[in-house]
Design a protein around this motif. Structure first.
Motif, PDB file in Angstrom:
ATOM      1  N   VAL B  12       0.732  -1.181   0.132  1.00 22.64           N
ATOM      2  CA  VAL B  12       0.032   0.071   0.028  1.00 22.64           C
ATOM      3  C   VAL B  12       0.805   1.198   0.038  1.00 22.64           C
ATOM      4  O   VAL B  12       1.775   1.227   0.706  1.00 22.64           O
ATOM      5  CB  VAL B  12      -1.091  -0.056   1.089  1.00 22.64           C
ATOM      6  CG1 VAL B  12      -1.669   1.266   1.251  1.00 22.64           C
ATOM      7  CG2 VAL B  12      -1.880  -1.207   1.317  1.00 22.64           C
ATOM      8  N   LYS B  13       0.424   2.135  -0.952  1.00 21.39           N
ATOM      9  CA  LYS B  13       1.390   3.378  -0.839  1.00 21.39           C
ATOM     10  C   LYS B  13       1.204   4.363   0.351  1.00 21.39           C
ATOM     11  O   LYS B  13      -0.004   4.334   0.975  1.00 21.39           O
ATOM     12  CB  LYS B  13       0.984   4.374  -2.133  1.00 21.39           C
ATOM     13  CG  LYS B  13       1.486   3.582  -3.450  1.00 21.39           C
ATOM     14  CD  LYS B  13       0.998   4.510  -4.511  1.00 21.39           C
ATOM     15  CE  LYS B  13       1.976   3.910  -5.744  1.00 21.39           C
ATOM     16  NZ  LYS B  13       1.898   2.558  -6.074  1.00 21.39           N
ATOM     17  N   GLN B  41       1.254  -6.876  13.868  1.00 20.59           N
ATOM     18  CA  GLN B  41       2.601  -7.098  14.391  1.00 20.59           C
ATOM     19  C   GLN B  41       3.720  -6.671  13.559  1.00 20.59           C
ATOM     20  O   GLN B  41       3.959  -7.330  12.508  1.00 20.59           O
ATOM     21  CB  GLN B  41       2.664  -8.761  14.557  1.00 20.59           C
ATOM     22  CG  GLN B  41       4.204  -8.889  15.242  1.00 20.59           C
ATOM     23  CD  GLN B  41       4.368 -10.300  15.744  1.00 20.59           C
ATOM     24  OE1 GLN B  41       3.772 -11.249  14.968  1.00 20.59           O
ATOM     25  NE2 GLN B  41       5.004 -10.819  16.912  1.00 20.59           N
ATOM     26  N   PRO B  42       4.329  -5.444  13.868  1.00 18.75           N
ATOM     27  CA  PRO B  42       5.341  -4.993  13.028  1.00 18.75           C
ATOM     28  C   PRO B  42       6.204  -5.977  12.954  1.00 18.75           C
ATOM     29  O   PRO B  42       6.638  -6.813  13.841  1.00 18.75           O
ATOM     30  CB  PRO B  42       5.788  -3.532  13.639  1.00 18.75           C
ATOM     31  CG  PRO B  42       4.418  -3.156  14.404  1.00 18.75           C
ATOM     32  CD  PRO B  42       3.763  -4.370  14.831  1.00 18.75           C
ATOM     33  N   PRO B  43       7.157  -5.942  11.920  1.00 11.65           N
ATOM     34  CA  PRO B  43       8.329  -6.799  11.835  1.00 11.65           C
ATOM     35  C   PRO B  43       9.137  -6.748  13.049  1.00 11.65           C
ATOM     36  O   PRO B  43       9.821  -5.684  13.365  1.00 11.65           O
ATOM     37  CB  PRO B  43       8.965  -6.433  10.386  1.00 11.65           C
ATOM     38  CG  PRO B  43       7.928  -5.908   9.626  1.00 11.65           C
ATOM     39  CD  PRO B  43       6.988  -5.177  10.544  1.00 11.65           C
ATOM     40  N   ALA B  89       4.549   4.302   6.907  1.00  9.32           N
ATOM     41  CA  ALA B  89       5.612   3.066   7.224  1.00  9.32           C
ATOM     42  C   ALA B  89       5.369   2.455   8.424  1.00  9.32           C
ATOM     43  O   ALA B  89       5.677   1.185   8.385  1.00  9.32           O
ATOM     44  CB  ALA B  89       6.990   3.676   6.775  1.00  9.32           C
ATOM     45  N   ALA B  90       5.013   3.179   9.340  1.00  8.24           N
ATOM     46  CA  ALA B  90       5.012   2.677  10.762  1.00  8.24           C
ATOM     47  C   ALA B  90       3.561   1.855  10.810  1.00  8.24           C
ATOM     48  O   ALA B  90       3.575   1.064  11.607  1.00  8.24           O
ATOM     49  CB  ALA B  90       4.438   3.892  11.559  1.00  8.24           C
ATOM     50  N   ASP B  91       2.851   1.598   9.538  1.00  6.26           N
ATOM     51  CA  ASP B  91       1.815   0.564   9.643  1.00  6.26           C
ATOM     52  C   ASP B  91       2.167  -0.547   9.024  1.00  6.26           C
ATOM     53  O   ASP B  91       1.341  -1.374   8.730  1.00  6.26           O
ATOM     54  CB  ASP B  91       0.567   1.426   8.952  1.00  6.26           C
ATOM     55  CG  ASP B  91      -0.061   2.518   9.573  1.00  6.26           C
ATOM     56  OD1 ASP B  91      -0.218   3.685   8.932  1.00  6.26           O
ATOM     57  OD2 ASP B  91      -0.452   2.389  10.724  1.00  6.26           O
ATOM     58  N   THR B  92       3.378  -0.615   8.666  1.00  2.00           N
ATOM     59  CA  THR B  92       3.853  -2.006   8.022  1.00  2.00           C
ATOM     60  C   THR B  92       3.854  -3.042   9.004  1.00  2.00           C
ATOM     61  O   THR B  92       4.671  -2.617  10.091  1.00  2.00           O
ATOM     62  CB  THR B  92       5.441  -1.904   7.444  1.00  2.00           C
ATOM     63  OG1 THR B  92       5.191  -0.781   6.373  1.00  2.00           O
ATOM     64  CG2 THR B  92       6.034  -2.959   7.050  1.00  2.00           C
ATOM     65  N   ALA B  93       3.428  -3.978   8.781  1.00  2.00           N
ATOM     66  CA  ALA B  93       3.029  -5.164   9.740  1.00  2.00           C
ATOM     67  C   ALA B  93       2.377  -6.417   9.210  1.00  2.00           C
ATOM     68  O   ALA B  93       1.900  -6.231   8.128  1.00  2.00           O
ATOM     69  CB  ALA B  93       2.218  -4.517  10.882  1.00  2.00           C
ATOM     70  N   THR B 119       3.020  -4.109   3.468  1.00  2.00           N
ATOM     71  CA  THR B 119       4.197  -3.183   3.553  1.00  2.00           C
ATOM     72  C   THR B 119       3.466  -1.807   2.933  1.00  2.00           C
ATOM     73  O   THR B 119       2.973  -1.670   1.895  1.00  2.00           O
ATOM     74  CB  THR B 119       5.225  -3.688   2.707  1.00  2.00           C
ATOM     75  OG1 THR B 119       5.925  -4.979   2.892  1.00  2.00           O
ATOM     76  CG2 THR B 119       6.337  -2.677   2.647  1.00  2.00           C
ATOM     77  N   VAL B 120       3.990  -0.812   3.510  1.00  2.00           N
ATOM     78  CA  VAL B 120       3.521   0.453   3.147  1.00  2.00           C
ATOM     79  C   VAL B 120       4.848   1.147   2.530  1.00  2.00           C
ATOM     80  O   VAL B 120       5.759   1.301   3.379  1.00  2.00           O
ATOM     81  CB  VAL B 120       3.047   1.510   4.417  1.00  2.00           C
ATOM     82  CG1 VAL B 120       2.877   2.874   4.071  1.00  2.00           C
ATOM     83  CG2 VAL B 120       1.730   0.740   4.794  1.00  2.00           C
TER      84      VAL B 120
END
Lengths: 111, 122
Positions: B12-13, B41-43, B89-93, B119-120
């Motif tokens: 997602v952008k 859960q973020p990486p 990017a903080a929503d990448t999880a 992934t954002v």
């Protein structure tokens, strides 16, 4: 930042007993039940203990949970290699209009 | 045996809306004792509860995400969905859907989906 604090790591040799602590406050552990989840590498979490000390069907009795005041503990007796995983405590927190919070997580290593 | 399966875009952008669907099988989403939930859960990090929905449509969200989250349910398809707006990017999880078994003012997440990585990134 989680309001439930766990040690980052714990370890033991096969057959040993390992205990993981979960420290909270009066608004979470002090007033609500605690659940524990096991997350094996690369997989989704799995319910391990509910209502402080109850095991779901299929969970070995090597796993046990307890709660006292604002803290909880998970014990693994007779540690086995397949127990190597991340473990999370969790509970509702009555502050902030209610929030389900997970602990910081503990990585258990079988030496 | 209840099974949950997440689906949706893996990329997602930034500033766009993340949309995921969870399909429930082996049981009815209209069962009265359960809430249907999203957890992420973020990486390399811990778990964060996003919110949940009852089959009637009642929702309850994590206060820290409430302004950006919408969870909806489609009982005819036995599905529920997550929308998270204005992503960064903080929503990448890894996003998990899960069933929350509710009773006596308590409960637990007793069934989980396998999770899907979102992934954002532009």
């Amino acid at each position: 930042q989680s309001v439930l604090t766990q040690p980052p790591s714990a370890s033991g040799t096969p057959g040993q007993r390992v205990t993981i602590s979960c420290s909270g406050s009066s608004s979470n552990i002090g007033s609500n039940t605690v659940n524990w989840y096991q997350q094996l590498p690369g997989t989704a979490p799995k319910l391990l203990i509910y209502s402080n000390n109850q095991r779901p069907s299929g969970v070995p009795d090597r796993f046990s949970g307890s709660k006292s005041g604002t803290s909880a503990s998970l014990a693994i007796s007779g540690l086995q290699s397949e127990d190597e995983a991340d473990y999370y405590c969790a509970a509702w927190d009555d502050s902030l209009n209610g929030l389900y919070v997970f602990g910081t997580g503990t990585k258990v290593t079988v030496l | 045996q209840v099974q949950l399966q997440e689906s949706g875009p893996g990329l997602v952008k930034p500033s766009q809306t993340l949309s995921l669907t969870c399909t429930v099988s082996g049981g009815s989403i209209s069962s009265g004792d359960y809430y249907w939930s999203w957890i992420r859960q973020p990486p390399g990090k811990g778990l964060e509860w996003i919110g949940y929905i009852y089959y009637s449509g009642s929702t309850y969200y994590n206060p820290s995400l409430k302004s950006r989250v919408t969870i909806s349910v489609d009982t005819s398809k036995n599905q529920f969905s997550l929308k998270l707006s204005s992503v960064t990017a903080a929503d990448t999880a890894v996003y998990y859907c899960a069933r929350y078994h509710y009773y006596d003012s308590s409960g637990e997440f007793d069934y989980w989906g396998q999770g899907t990585l979102v992934t954002v990134s532009s």
